[in-house]
Each structure stands twice: as structure tokens, then as C-alpha cells.
Design a protein around this motif. Structure first.
Motif, PDB file in Angstrom:
ATOM      1  N   ARG A   1       1.767   2.308  -9.679  1.00 19.76           N
ATOM      2  CA  ARG A   1       0.842   1.037  -9.103  1.00 19.76           C
ATOM      3  C   ARG A   1      -1.348   1.919  -8.805  1.00 19.76           C
ATOM      4  O   ARG A   1      -1.821   1.609  -8.636  1.00 19.76           O
ATOM      5  N   PHE A   2      -1.177   2.941  -8.455  1.00 17.04           N
ATOM      6  CA  PHE A   2      -1.913   4.045  -7.706  1.00 17.04           C
ATOM      7  C   PHE A   2      -3.290   5.218  -9.303  1.00 17.04           C
ATOM      8  O   PHE A   2      -1.391   5.713  -9.693  1.00 17.04           O
TER       9      PHE A   2
ATOM     10  N   VAL B   1      -4.526  -4.746   3.452  1.00 19.28           N
ATOM     11  CA  VAL B   1      -3.981  -5.552   2.533  1.00 19.28           C
ATOM     12  C   VAL B   1      -2.978  -6.454   3.586  1.00 19.28           C
ATOM     13  O   VAL B   1      -2.044  -6.874   4.509  1.00 19.28           O
TER      14      VAL B   1
ATOM     15  N   VAL C   1       3.449   5.405  -3.902  1.00 23.36           N
ATOM     16  CA  VAL C   1       2.227   4.452  -5.279  1.00 23.36           C
ATOM     17  C   VAL C   1       2.684   5.104  -6.463  1.00 23.36           C
ATOM     18  O   VAL C   1       1.945   4.150  -7.103  1.00 23.36           O
TER      19      VAL C   1
ATOM     20  N   LEU D   1      -1.848  -3.200  -4.715  1.00 22.86           N
ATOM     21  CA  LEU D   1      -1.408  -3.350  -3.523  1.00 22.86           C
ATOM     22  C   LEU D   1      -0.311  -4.405  -2.708  1.00 22.86           C
ATOM     23  O   LEU D   1      -0.539  -5.379  -2.482  1.00 22.86           O
ATOM     24  N   LYS D   2      -0.200  -3.648  -1.372  1.00 24.57           N
ATOM     25  CA  LYS D   2       1.311  -4.106  -0.909  1.00 24.57           C
ATOM     26  C   LYS D   2       0.566  -4.346   0.580  1.00 24.57           C
ATOM     27  O   LYS D   2      -0.543  -2.690   0.657  1.00 24.57           O
TER      28      LYS D   2
ATOM     29  N   ASP E   1       0.524  -0.709   2.186  1.00 27.09           N
ATOM     30  CA  ASP E   1      -0.782   0.544   2.434  1.00 27.09           C
ATOM     31  C   ASP E   1      -2.271   0.271   2.824  1.00 27.09           C
ATOM     32  O   ASP E   1      -3.068   1.296   2.684  1.00 27.09           O
ATOM     33  N   THR E   2      -2.052  -0.476   4.141  1.00 27.18           N
ATOM     34  CA  THR E   2      -2.814  -0.446   4.521  1.00 27.18           C
ATOM     35  C   THR E   2      -3.040   0.600   5.567  1.00 27.18           C
ATOM     36  O   THR E   2      -1.852   0.962   6.188  1.00 27.18           O
TER      37      THR E   2
ATOM     38  N   MET F   1      -6.437   1.637  -7.308  1.00 28.78           N
ATOM     39  CA  MET F   1      -4.863   1.286  -6.502  1.00 28.78           C
ATOM     40  C   MET F   1      -4.888  -0.631  -7.011  1.00 28.78           C
ATOM     41  O   MET F   1      -5.798  -1.308  -7.373  1.00 28.78           O
ATOM     42  N   ASN F   2      -3.882  -0.291  -7.533  1.00 22.34           N
ATOM     43  CA  ASN F   2      -3.763  -1.358  -8.068  1.00 22.34           C
ATOM     44  C   ASN F   2      -2.043  -2.167  -7.604  1.00 22.34           C
ATOM     45  O   ASN F   2      -1.134  -1.404  -6.662  1.00 22.34           O
TER      46      ASN F   2
ATOM     47  N   SER G   1      -5.992  -5.888  -6.468  1.00 25.04           N
ATOM     48  CA  SER G   1      -6.377  -3.645  -6.773  1.00 25.04           C
ATOM     49  C   SER G   1      -8.297  -3.338  -6.035  1.00 25.04           C
ATOM     50  O   SER G   1      -8.877  -4.860  -5.395  1.00 25.04           O
TER      51      SER G   1
ATOM     52  N   VAL H   1      -8.835   0.507   4.151  1.00 26.93           N
ATOM     53  CA  VAL H   1      -7.772  -0.281   3.775  1.00 26.93           C
ATOM     54  C   VAL H   1      -7.320  -1.174   4.201  1.00 26.93           C
ATOM     55  O   VAL H   1      -6.263  -0.832   4.745  1.00 26.93           O
TER      56      VAL H   1
END
Length: 123
Positions: free
Chosen positions: A67-68, A121, A64, A86-87, A90-91, A83-84, A17, A119
Motif C-alpha cells: 500500500r505504501f 484516516v 503497509v 489508507l486505513k 494508519d492514523t 500512501m494508498n 491516498s 495523518v
């Protein structure tokens, strides 16, 4: 004019997250809808989440949703993006933006933009 400064990005593993923050200054923050957008390398900037001027309504991109979470604190002139789960996908560079009431998910409606926060990931 509204000045926006994002923070909170970083490198995390998939499943982790992050919480992004966007601090606003200048004109009255509570007059504006706020949005988060993101741009991955080689791709267009796209909508992530938005919140109305009073926090009464929020909206999310399908990618999202669940998750967000977007939130705002008008007393602190700050908008957040939690943001939880994360995949890798999501980068991106995440941007916050301010727009007139009713801007919703429409990128072209937003008038003021921050400089973005990265961000990343890892899978």
C-alpha cells in the motif's frame, strides 16, 4: 547536522491516498539512509518504511506492504512516502528520519528526526 521537515499530512477518508514529503538540509543527503516511522496515540513509535542512501533498496513494515511506497530524490534532498488505500489504523504522526548507511528498520540507528506530520484516516 541534518534538518528534516515533513509535510503532506492531513485528514482523509479510508481508502484515500496521501503523499508525505520530507525535505532535508544540512549535511549531504545522499550519505544517509532514510526512514519513515509513525506513532499512534498511546503507542510506541514504529517503523514504516526505509530506503537506502542511493535508493537501491527499500523495506516496509508488513502492515503497509503493498500500500505504501517510499522513494527519494537526492537531487532535491527529499524523501517521499506514497500512501494508498489508507486505513483507520494508519492514523498516526508520521516522522521521517536520517541514519547512517545500514540503518534499515532499526529505529535506534536513526540520528536525525523531523517534527512529524499528522495523518488522520476516518473510517
Amino acid at each position: 547536522q541534518v534538518q528534516l521537515v515533513e509535510s503532506g499530512g492531513g485528514l482523509v477518508q479510508a481508502g484515500a491516498s496521501l503523499r508525505l514529503s520530507c525535505a532535508a538540509s544540512g549535511r549531504t543527503f545522499s550519505n544517509y539512509d532514510m526512514g519513515w516511522f509513525r506513532q499512534a496515540p498511546g503507542k510506541e513509535r514504529v517503523f514504516v518504511a526505509a530506503i537506502t542512501w542511493n535508493g537501491g533498496s527499500t523495506g516496509y513494515a508488513d502492515s503497509v506492504k503493498g500500500r505504501f511506497t517510499i522513494a527519494r530524490d537526492n537531487a532535491r534532498n527529499t524523501v517521499y512516502l506514497q500512501m494508498n488505500s489508507l486505513k483507520f489504523e494508519d492514523t498516526a504522526v508520521y516522522y521521517c528520519a536520517a541514519g547512517p548507511r545500514g540503518s534499515r528498520w532499526i529505529l535506534s540507528e536513526y540520528e536525525y528526526w523531523g517534527q512529524g506530520t499528522q495523518v488522520t484516516v476516518s473510517s
